[in-house]
Structure formats: C-alpha cells, structure tokens
Write a protein that holds these residues in place. Structure first.
Motif, PDB file in Angstrom:
ATOM      1  N   PHE A 296      52.870 -25.703  17.984  1.00  0.00           N
ATOM      2  CA  PHE A 296      54.383 -25.185  17.948  1.00  0.00           C
ATOM      3  C   PHE A 296      55.172 -25.871  16.836  1.00  0.00           C
ATOM      4  O   PHE A 296      55.363 -27.119  16.731  1.00  0.00           O
ATOM      5  CB  PHE A 296      55.247 -25.465  19.216  1.00  0.00           C
ATOM      6  CG  PHE A 296      56.731 -25.082  19.297  1.00  0.00           C
ATOM      7  CD1 PHE A 296      57.059 -24.025  19.907  1.00  0.00           C
ATOM      8  CD2 PHE A 296      57.710 -25.783  18.742  1.00  0.00           C
ATOM      9  CE1 PHE A 296      58.360 -23.356  20.108  1.00  0.00           C
ATOM     10  CE2 PHE A 296      58.703 -25.388  19.049  1.00  0.00           C
ATOM     11  CZ  PHE A 296      59.173 -24.382  19.591  1.00  0.00           C
ATOM     12  N   ILE A 297      55.396 -24.984  15.652  1.00  0.00           N
ATOM     13  CA  ILE A 297      55.967 -25.641  14.347  1.00  0.00           C
ATOM     14  C   ILE A 297      57.133 -24.970  14.204  1.00  0.00           C
ATOM     15  O   ILE A 297      57.058 -23.670  14.086  1.00  0.00           O
ATOM     16  CB  ILE A 297      55.014 -25.498  13.143  1.00  0.00           C
ATOM     17  CG1 ILE A 297      53.734 -26.242  13.617  1.00  0.00           C
ATOM     18  CG2 ILE A 297      55.377 -26.018  11.912  1.00  0.00           C
ATOM     19  CD1 ILE A 297      52.368 -26.050  12.643  1.00  0.00           C
ATOM     20  N   GLN A 298      58.133 -25.593  13.953  1.00  0.00           N
ATOM     21  CA  GLN A 298      59.501 -25.180  13.683  1.00  0.00           C
ATOM     22  C   GLN A 298      60.032 -25.561  12.274  1.00  0.00           C
ATOM     23  O   GLN A 298      60.971 -26.630  12.488  1.00  0.00           O
ATOM     24  CB  GLN A 298      60.406 -25.184  14.828  1.00  0.00           C
ATOM     25  CG  GLN A 298      61.664 -24.194  14.815  1.00  0.00           C
ATOM     26  CD  GLN A 298      62.548 -24.371  16.012  1.00  0.00           C
ATOM     27  OE1 GLN A 298      63.178 -25.613  16.451  1.00  0.00           O
ATOM     28  NE2 GLN A 298      62.621 -23.311  16.685  1.00  0.00           N
ATOM     29  N   PRO A 299      60.156 -25.164  11.003  1.00  0.00           N
ATOM     30  CA  PRO A 299      60.765 -25.364  10.050  1.00  0.00           C
ATOM     31  C   PRO A 299      62.397 -24.690  10.015  1.00  0.00           C
ATOM     32  O   PRO A 299      62.203 -23.446  10.443  1.00  0.00           O
ATOM     33  CB  PRO A 299      59.890 -24.978   8.910  1.00  0.00           C
ATOM     34  CG  PRO A 299      59.420 -23.735   9.340  1.00  0.00           C
ATOM     35  CD  PRO A 299      59.070 -23.943  10.771  1.00  0.00           C
ATOM     36  N   SER A 300      63.274 -25.309   9.460  1.00  0.00           N
ATOM     37  CA  SER A 300      64.559 -24.696   9.398  1.00  0.00           C
ATOM     38  C   SER A 300      65.200 -25.307   8.185  1.00  0.00           C
ATOM     39  O   SER A 300      65.064 -26.601   7.807  1.00  0.00           O
ATOM     40  CB  SER A 300      65.338 -25.000  10.651  1.00  0.00           C
ATOM     41  OG  SER A 300      65.662 -26.101  10.970  1.00  0.00           O
ATOM     42  N   TYR A 301      66.151 -24.573   7.338  1.00  0.00           N
ATOM     43  CA  TYR A 301      67.103 -24.842   6.539  1.00  0.00           C
ATOM     44  C   TYR A 301      68.649 -24.581   6.720  1.00  0.00           C
ATOM     45  O   TYR A 301      68.822 -23.173   6.884  1.00  0.00           O
ATOM     46  CB  TYR A 301      66.519 -24.298   5.145  1.00  0.00           C
ATOM     47  CG  TYR A 301      67.294 -24.890   3.832  1.00  0.00           C
ATOM     48  CD1 TYR A 301      66.743 -26.036   3.405  1.00  0.00           C
ATOM     49  CD2 TYR A 301      68.417 -24.230   3.218  1.00  0.00           C
ATOM     50  CE1 TYR A 301      67.441 -26.342   2.332  1.00  0.00           C
ATOM     51  CE2 TYR A 301      68.852 -24.539   2.345  1.00  0.00           C
ATOM     52  CZ  TYR A 301      68.220 -25.718   1.598  1.00  0.00           C
ATOM     53  OH  TYR A 301      69.105 -26.230   0.691  1.00  0.00           O
ATOM     54  N   ASP A 302      69.407 -25.753   6.827  1.00  0.00           N
ATOM     55  CA  ASP A 302      70.797 -25.499   7.149  1.00  0.00           C
ATOM     56  C   ASP A 302      71.760 -25.887   6.016  1.00  0.00           C
ATOM     57  O   ASP A 302      71.805 -27.073   5.635  1.00  0.00           O
ATOM     58  CB  ASP A 302      71.110 -26.109   8.306  1.00  0.00           C
ATOM     59  CG  ASP A 302      72.412 -25.567   8.932  1.00  0.00           C
ATOM     60  OD1 ASP A 302      73.170 -25.076   8.277  1.00  0.00           O
ATOM     61  OD2 ASP A 302      72.644 -25.887  10.123  1.00  0.00           O
ATOM     62  N   ARG A 303      72.391 -24.932   5.214  1.00  0.00           N
ATOM     63  CA  ARG A 303      73.368 -25.331   4.199  1.00  0.00           C
ATOM     64  C   ARG A 303      74.944 -25.359   4.874  1.00  0.00           C
ATOM     65  O   ARG A 303      75.693 -25.362   3.886  1.00  0.00           O
ATOM     66  CB  ARG A 303      73.230 -24.186   3.260  1.00  0.00           C
ATOM     67  CG  ARG A 303      71.997 -24.398   2.335  1.00  0.00           C
ATOM     68  CD  ARG A 303      72.135 -25.557   1.135  1.00  0.00           C
ATOM     69  NE  ARG A 303      73.014 -25.088   0.225  1.00  0.00           N
ATOM     70  CZ  ARG A 303      73.318 -25.846  -0.689  1.00  0.00           C
ATOM     71  NH1 ARG A 303      73.042 -27.126  -0.919  1.00  0.00           N
ATOM     72  NH2 ARG A 303      74.298 -25.582  -1.679  1.00  0.00           N
ATOM     73  N   GLY A 304      74.890 -25.166   5.797  1.00  0.00           N
ATOM     74  CA  GLY A 304      76.204 -24.984   6.664  1.00  0.00           C
ATOM     75  C   GLY A 304      76.906 -23.714   6.549  1.00  0.00           C
ATOM     76  O   GLY A 304      77.031 -23.525   7.930  1.00  0.00           O
ATOM     77  N   ILE A 305      77.159 -23.166   5.543  1.00  0.00           N
ATOM     78  CA  ILE A 305      77.336 -21.727   5.483  1.00  0.00           C
ATOM     79  C   ILE A 305      76.522 -20.797   6.085  1.00  0.00           C
ATOM     80  O   ILE A 305      76.711 -19.796   6.653  1.00  0.00           O
ATOM     81  CB  ILE A 305      78.093 -21.317   4.447  1.00  0.00           C
ATOM     82  CG1 ILE A 305      78.757 -19.806   4.349  1.00  0.00           C
ATOM     83  CG2 ILE A 305      76.978 -21.024   3.349  1.00  0.00           C
ATOM     84  CD1 ILE A 305      79.350 -19.553   3.239  1.00  0.00           C
ATOM     85  N   ALA A 306      75.072 -20.948   6.115  1.00  0.00           N
ATOM     86  CA  ALA A 306      74.064 -20.272   6.443  1.00  0.00           C
ATOM     87  C   ALA A 306      72.938 -21.307   6.956  1.00  0.00           C
ATOM     88  O   ALA A 306      72.945 -22.225   6.262  1.00  0.00           O
ATOM     89  CB  ALA A 306      73.685 -19.456   5.352  1.00  0.00           C
ATOM     90  N   ALA A 307      72.081 -20.725   7.849  1.00  0.00           N
ATOM     91  CA  ALA A 307      70.905 -21.479   8.367  1.00  0.00           C
ATOM     92  C   ALA A 307      69.788 -20.301   8.780  1.00  0.00           C
ATOM     93  O   ALA A 307      69.979 -19.369   9.071  1.00  0.00           O
ATOM     94  CB  ALA A 307      71.369 -22.367   9.443  1.00  0.00           C
ATOM     95  N   VAL A 308      68.640 -20.816   8.328  1.00  0.00           N
ATOM     96  CA  VAL A 308      67.474 -19.834   8.476  1.00  0.00           C
ATOM     97  C   VAL A 308      66.293 -20.541   9.038  1.00  0.00           C
ATOM     98  O   VAL A 308      66.339 -21.860   8.673  1.00  0.00           O
ATOM     99  CB  VAL A 308      66.973 -19.176   7.462  1.00  0.00           C
ATOM    100  CG1 VAL A 308      66.548 -20.048   6.146  1.00  0.00           C
ATOM    101  CG2 VAL A 308      66.107 -18.177   7.448  1.00  0.00           C
ATOM    102  N   GLY A 309      65.424 -20.253   9.752  1.00  0.00           N
ATOM    103  CA  GLY A 309      64.255 -21.030  10.452  1.00  0.00           C
ATOM    104  C   GLY A 309      63.078 -19.920  11.065  1.00  0.00           C
ATOM    105  O   GLY A 309      63.556 -18.810  11.204  1.00  0.00           O
ATOM    106  N   PHE A 310      62.139 -20.557  11.238  1.00  0.00           N
ATOM    107  CA  PHE A 310      60.984 -19.734  11.783  1.00  0.00           C
ATOM    108  C   PHE A 310      60.281 -20.715  12.976  1.00  0.00           C
ATOM    109  O   PHE A 310      60.590 -22.100  12.813  1.00  0.00           O
ATOM    110  CB  PHE A 310      59.902 -19.580  10.734  1.00  0.00           C
ATOM    111  CG  PHE A 310      60.489 -18.730   9.622  1.00  0.00           C
ATOM    112  CD1 PHE A 310      60.121 -17.348   9.680  1.00  0.00           C
ATOM    113  CD2 PHE A 310      60.985 -19.391   8.447  1.00  0.00           C
ATOM    114  CE1 PHE A 310      60.663 -16.497   8.773  1.00  0.00           C
ATOM    115  CE2 PHE A 310      61.622 -18.372   7.447  1.00  0.00           C
ATOM    116  CZ  PHE A 310      61.234 -17.020   7.680  1.00  0.00           C
TER     117      PHE A 310
END
Length: 841
Positions: free
Chosen positions: A743-757
C-alpha cells in the motif's frame, strides 16, 4: 460465580452518572491532550513521528516510538485520500491486515492478520473497536460480523491498530489484532460540513462534524452522515440508504485530575453486500494469469441486487408464507456510553469504559454461485428431471432461457432479532519510582455480555447471472411440470437441516487482567496476563421437514417443499476458562532509534459457530469433542526496529519514520463452516482442524519533504498448513494468503491544491487450501485532487480504481464449460469517481 459475573456492571452503574471513563484496554489520551492531526506540508504529524500516546491495547503513557508493540495510526484525512468505498478497504491501509476489500458498503468482509487465514468467514482473530470497546464480542458471529456495526465518517479522528503483542492481553477475542476507531472529542473548536456526489455511480452523501468548548472545562463533539443511492455497483434502485449520528460531551475534572465523558451513537442503514460474479480465466497450468469479460457480465459493476428480485417469499417458524424485502445488510444500532479517567492520587489512576448497545437488523440478499446450464438440465430437482428453464420475470418473461450459466445460490433472509451487548472495562493503573527507573502496574476487569438471537431462512433459488437486473428463472420437468415459482425451488432448505436455523444465545465474557512494566533509561520491560472466563447459555434449533406449498407466479403453479427451524432444541449451558499472556522489551538508542522483542499467546473462544455441530451433551455442557475445540490459541513472536530522523534528498530536507517488524505465528484451529457443504469435493467438509504456521515482515514508513509526502506499507508473509485432519492440504500455503501485500500513497500539497495516488495490491495466492489454482496478483490505483480556492473551502474529486482494472482478490473457484475456463468470485469495483465540496469552520 454469579456475583463475579455482574461485578463490573455494578461498578459502572455506580460510576456512570458521575465518573465516566477513558477506554481501559484502549485508553483515551490524557486530559487536555490533542488528538492526532492530518499531516501538514513539510512536516510529520505526531502520529507519524511516533510521539503520540498509544491508546489501543496498551497501558500507561508510552508513545508509539517507545512501545514494544507494532502500532499503526491512520488519520481521518489520510483515509479520505485513500478514497475507500467500504470499511474493508480502509483496513488495507494497515500493514499485516488481510482483507479482500470488496465486501461492499454493507460489510461482511473477511479480515485476517499476519498469514492466519479466515477459515469460516468474518473476523476470527481481529477485533474492531469503537472508542476502546469491541462493537461485538466475537468478530465472526454468523450473520453478525463486526464490520456490520460501525462506519467511518467525519466523527472519526483516526484509526489505530495494534497487531499481535498486547492485543492478546488487553482485549478479549482478539489475539491477532485490535483495530480501534477513535472519535473526535471536541479538543479543537470548529468543524466541517461536506457533500459528495458520485459522478459515474449513483450515490449522494452529506457529512458533518462540529465540536468545541462550552467553557474551559466542558467540550463536546457531534457529527455523522446521511447517504442514499446504489453504491459503487450498477444497481437500478436505492439499495444504499441510511444515516449515522454520533455525539459525546466531556467534562474535565478540577486540578487536571482527569475527565468524565458521555457518548451516544445511532446507526440505521441498509447497504448492499457484494457476492460473486464470473469472468473468463486465462490459465497457464494451474495459474490464473488474467481475465476477460464473459458475455453480458462485468464483475466490476455487476450485482445480484435486481429489480426482478426486490422481494421474495419465505416460510416463517409457524409455517406461514411471508414476504421479505431485499435490504442487503440493515444494521440498527443505538448505544450509550460513559467513560472516566481519574487520578485518585499521585501516580494512581482509575479508568472505566462502559457502553450499552441495542442492536438488531436483517441480512436479506441474493447470493450467487455459478452453475453451468448443461449441469442443471437433466438433473433432479424436487424429485423430477429438469427439462427446460424459462424466465420467470423481466422483459423475457416466459421465454426459454438458453444462457450458459445459472445462479443456483440462495436468496437468504436472516432476522437479527437481538444482537445487543453490554460492555465494561475497569482498570486501575499505578506508577511508582524505583531507584532511577519507574514501575508501572495495572489491574483490571473486562465484562461483556453478547446476545445472539437470530432466525435464518435460506431458500433454494435459480436466477439469471447478469451485470444488471438479472431475472428469476423457473424450472420445468421433462413432462412439463413447473418445479419452481418465482425462481424458488425450496423454502429454508438450501444448505440442509443445519441452516433452517433459530438460535437464542447469550455469551458472557469476564476477564481479569494484570500488567507490570519497568522503565529505566532507554529500557522498557513489560508483561501481562489475562484470564477469560466465558459462559454460553441458550438454545439452537435446526430444520425439520415442513409442509409443501402450492405457489403461483406468472408462469403457473408449482409445489415447493420446505424446512422450518423447529427441531428439538440443542441446549447450550457451559463455562470455559483459559489464559493469555504477553511479554515484551524495548530499548531506545537515543531519541531516533528503538528496537523491541515480544512473545505472546492469545486465546480465541469459538462461540455460535459451534452450535448444531455435535459439540454438546443433552444438558448443554460440552462433550469431549466440544471441550477440546472450544478455544483456539494463537502464538506469536515478533522483533521490531523503529527509526526516525532527518532526510536530505535532491537538495531538500525533510523528516522520515519507519517501523519494521519481523513476526512468527502458529495457530491450532478447530472450527465449523457450514457454507462448505455447498462446495465441490474435496473442499466440502465443514469440519476444520488445521495447524498453521506463518512468518514474515511488516514495514511502514513515512516521508515528509517540503510539500511532498509519502506513506508506504509492505507485508511479506510465508504461511503454511503444518498439519490437518485433511491430509491432502498438509504442507500447502493456506488459500487466500499472498506472499506480498503493499500500500503506497504519495501526495503533493501546495496549500491551494493537493494531489495524490494510492497504489494498493498484492502478489498471487492459492484460491483454496488444496492449491488447485493460484490467482495472479493485481494492483489497483486510486487518485485524489483537492483545490482550495478560498480560505476554509475545499473542492475535491477522487477516483477509486483509476484504470478500471478487472481483478479479484483471494478465494474463488474455477468452472469449466464448453472448453472455456471461468473464474467465479467477487470482483473489485470498477472505476468510480466522486466529487466533493467541504467547508471548514
């Protein structure tokens, strides 16, 4: 004996109105402590660094980093980002836990741990708790699994899980793992309201949670959800509808000596539970390497919930024909709780946790089994040879059915008249300085009374296998006699006399437990023991031949035989005692590395699954067979390494934590699974007597670096059946146990937007204990995107099974027909997309 059994109840009755407790074997955090928070950009939360207090299956005030147990904590935010479509999917984010994650929103999942298989269904060795008390005493109650009775929503602060170790001694009936849903308690003023809408499936859900302080010492939290729709399957009517409301209020006591808390919950929801479908199997020897769609059938969205089978008939215990509405799993739960955490004197605290639950409901659904039509034509049904099959309803009503397969599994109606329980856990903790170290002592008493009052109606039935709105099928003899009506061939007789069943049982578990620990410098030592004393009372009835019923439908009239639950009562009246123990040690090398070892033995009492199986004398006492198989023992040894620190990579600096646990487990299991009676030989023996061995490693890690965050959980398991009453399976890997689950979950959060898998999958596994076929491994990908255009407003979209992968997990069966191999099992949901809006305030 009687006074001992009721002592904890009297204790809490005296305290409940004034002294309300923190969970005892799953204690609440100290008064005023802040709950675990979702990760923020560039940092790890307390739960991820290991600095939070472990409150599940633990004692004292040790952090996760300094606890000699394997602990996972998953925040509400992280679970939502995983985009689960069922309770079982949530559990796949916990290393060491095995679940197919395809049970559906209603539940009925099989939940295993560390290579120990689920041989009878449900959750034999894993307890699901809500705020520190089990939702039901046994996780594998027939038609009463523990995942029926709880739901994840905004009110849950985090899910905390302890695998192995102290789960054996700080919880009853959970030697494998304890998974605890911990509620928000109003520590932070504010809340949120949100709405989600299925974009390519029909589901509408409103969520809310709000909490805060009424004054500096009084706080509250209230929340829940309402939803309606079809769920992730392509069902043409609202098979999913209901709500949950939870609330609590906490009063902190003077001089920071603790708090009292009252809790309330109401859950009333009907929800579909998934059953089998089929696909064309690609075979390489005995390995199932892939799948193609069978004509007209798509396991990713198909369902047995049909406009043509929304109601069906059954015969009640009085011999009267009744009509059942297909509602899937319909739990009705009302519970009230009371908790106290109070410091009696310096270093001495009392914790008590009480809950009374009124539980009832129904399990009314259509099961599915794949039978080649060629096998049905020419067979004998109700004493006559089948010569033709016709559509009993739907657009083809009256026409001859020429499909390749039929469904010959039952439509089933289980009435759960009373599944209520009363639970109390009382615990006294003491801390004393000894030399340069600290001694921790704990003593407690757990009491739980569990009611199981059910009546089963399991009808022989025939229907079409279709992605959507399968029709009922009527059988006709070679002489033209109609053998079924509305697809039903028999009332209450699908699995024989065992399963036209009526049970009225009460199980009472009283368990004193003791724990001692010593801490000095970086060294922590602890040992604990638990003595369970379980009493079973009541009766069970099986089926006897009832009347024949002349029933008409649109095609004509048929004579339908019946079984009713009216046999002589099997009395249940016995007592069984057993002990469990656990011992562990941890050493911390400074503030960033710790190692631990632990050994434990935990008992698991076999409850209602033992009735009507030849285990009792006429007076209700256990006979020789019943006495020797009443309790299964799970032995575990584990060693672990916990690390955290600073990480520099590609010019960026961040924080990381890892936890690696090596485990070894052995289990001797004796049980009974009536559903095996319908299997093909040799897998049709309902009596289970196996010895299992498994060893492996669990890994969980978190990295936070700038705006990037990564969570990874991996479990490697080598499992084997070491011995068995069924000689053919000795030495095999148990069915449904993959070697690697990830179970692997990377994410990227810039504050105004966030994306992850989320990447969720496993390697291959045998479909059964006989190793007849091995199912290939499959990986599924979920994704989410969040946009925050203004303060406090969040717009989101999430996708489950992003690539619409056709796949299955664990179990199943292979059917040969017309020179083609077909695989039958419950499919993983296809791609489902959901949009959401959430406002925080």
């Amino acid at each position: 004996m009687k006074s001992l059994a009721h002592q904890p109840t009297v204790s809490i009755a005296a305290l409940a109105t004034a002294l309300l407790a923190a969970p005892a074997f799953a204690q609440d955090a100290p008064a005023g402590a802040q709950p675990a928070s979702p990760p923020v950009s560039g940092a790890l939360s307390q739960a991820q660094t290991g600095d939070d207090i472990v409150v599940t299956a633990a004692v004292g005030d040790r952090t996760r980093f300094k606890s000699s147990v394997s602990v996972s904590q998953v925040s509400n935010e992280a679970i939502q980002n995983f985009t689960p479509r069922s309770q079982a999917e949530i559990l796949r984010s916990i290393p060491g836990i095995q679940t197919a994650a395809n049970a559906g929103p209603g539940g009925n999942a099989n939940i295993g741990v560390r290579g120990i298989p689920v041989s009878t269904g449900g959750s034999e060795y894993v307890a699901l708790q809500e705020d520190g008390l089990p939702v039901v005493l046994f996780g594998d109650i027939n038609f009463g699994n523990n995942d029926y009775w709880l739901r994840f929503d905004y009110t849950v602060d985090r899910v905390e899980a302890v695998r192995g170790g102290s789960a054996s001694t700080f919880a009853s009936q959970a030697p494998g793992a304890v998974i605890n849903y911990i509620s928000n308690t109003g520590d932070h003023d504010g809340g949120s309201i949100g709405y989600t809408e299925g974009l390519d499936f029909r589901q509408h859900q409103l969520n809310f949670n709000y909490g805060g302080h009424i004054d500096p010492t009084l706080r509250y939290d209230i929340g829940g959800y309402w939803r309606r729709g079809a769920g992730p399957s392509d069902i043409s009517y609202d098979a999913l509808k209901g709500y949950q409301v939870k609330a609590n209020i906490t009063k902190e006591l003077p001089d920071n000596r603790g708090y009292i808390r009252l809790l309330f919950k109401r859950l009333d929801e009907q929800a579909p539970t998934n059953t089998s479908s089929l696909a064309i199997a690609k075979l390489d020897g005995n390995k199932i390497t892939g799948f193609d769609l069978a004509p007209g059938i798509d396991p990713r969205e198909g369902s047995t919930y049909s406009e043509n089978n929304r109601r069906f008939q059954y015969v009640d215990q009085n011999g009267n024909l009744q009509s059942a509405k297909v509602e899937g799993i319909h739990p009705r739960v009302t519970s009230v709780g009371a908790q106290i955490h109070y410091e009696i004197a310096d270093g001495i605290t009392i914790d008590d946790n009480f809950r009374k639950s009124w539980i009832s409901g129904s399990f009314t659904t259509q099961f599915l089994n794949v039978l080649p039509t060629s096998s049905l034509i020419g067979s004998t049904v109700n004493g006559q040879t089948v010569g033709a099959i016709r559509y009993a309803n739907g657009p083809n009503q009256g026409k001859t059915f020429t499909g390749q397969f039929v469904n010959n599994n039952p439509n089933i109606n289980t009435l759960m008249h009373d599944m209520g329980n009363l639970a109390n856990n009382l615990q006294i903790n003491g801390k004393h300085e000894l030399g340069s170290g600290t001694v921790n002592l704990s003593a407690g008493w757990f009491h739980m009374s569990q009611k199981i009052d059910q009546t089963w109606f399991v009808n022989r039935q025939y229907s079409e296998i279709a992605t959507k709105n399968g029709a009922e099928l009527d059988l006709f003899s070679t002489t033209g006699t109609q053998l079924t009506a509305a697809g039903q061939a028999g009332y209450g007789d699908n699995w024989g006399t065992c399963c036209a069943r009526n049970v009225d049982l009460t199980y009472t578990d009283d368990a004193p437990f003791l724990s001692a620990g010593y801490s000095v410098g970086g060294l922590n030592l602890d040992g604990s023991v638990r003595f369970d004393r379980v009493a079973g009372k009541g009766f069970a009835q099986g089926g006897v031949a009832g009347a024949n019923y002349t029933v008409s439908d649109a095609l004509g009239t048929a004579v339908i035989p019946s079984l009713i639950a009216a046999s002589a009562k099997e009395n249940i009246n016995y007592l069984k005692s057993y002990s469990s123990w656990s011992a562990g040690a941890l050493y911390a090398f400074g503030s960033d590395t710790s190692v631990f070892v632990r050994a434990s033995r935990g008992g698991r009492f076999n409850a209602d699954r033992r009735v009507l199986g030849g285990n009792f004398n006429s007076d209700g006492s256990l006979n020789a067979q019943g006495n020797s198989t009443a309790v299964n023992f799970l032995n575990q040894q584990e060693a672990g390494l916990k690390q955290r620190g600073t990480l520099s990579l590609f010019g960026m600096t961040g924080r990381y934590t890892t936890e690696t646990t090596f485990f070894h487990s052995t289990l001797t299991e004796n049980n009974y699974d009536f559903t095996r009676l319908a299997n093909s030989p040799p897998n049709n023996n309902p009596n289970i007597s196996n010895k299992y061995r498994s060893f492996g490693v669990e890994f969980t890690g978190n990295i936070a670096m700038g705006n990037f965050h990564l969570t990874a959980n991996l479990t490697y398991t080598d499992a084997k059946i070491k011995d068995s009453a069924t000689a053919a399976i000795i030495g095999n890997r148990p069915g449904g146990i993959p070697r690697l689950q990830y179970f692997i979950q990377p994410s990227y959060d810039r504050g105004i937007a966030a994306v992850g898998f989320t990447i969720d999958g496993q390697t291959g596994a045998p479909i059964d204990d006989f190793g007849t076929y091995e199912l290939n491994g499959t990986t599924f990908v979920n994704a989410f995107l969040k946009i925050r255009p203004v303060k406090n407003l969040e717009l989101g979209i999430n996708v489950n099974n992003l690539f619409n992968t056709l796949g299955f997990r664990y179990g199943g069966n292979v059917v040969q027909s017309g020179g083609t191999s077909y695989y039958t099992n419950t499919g993983i949901y296809g791609r489902t997309t959901e949009a959401s809006i959430r406002f925080r305030f």
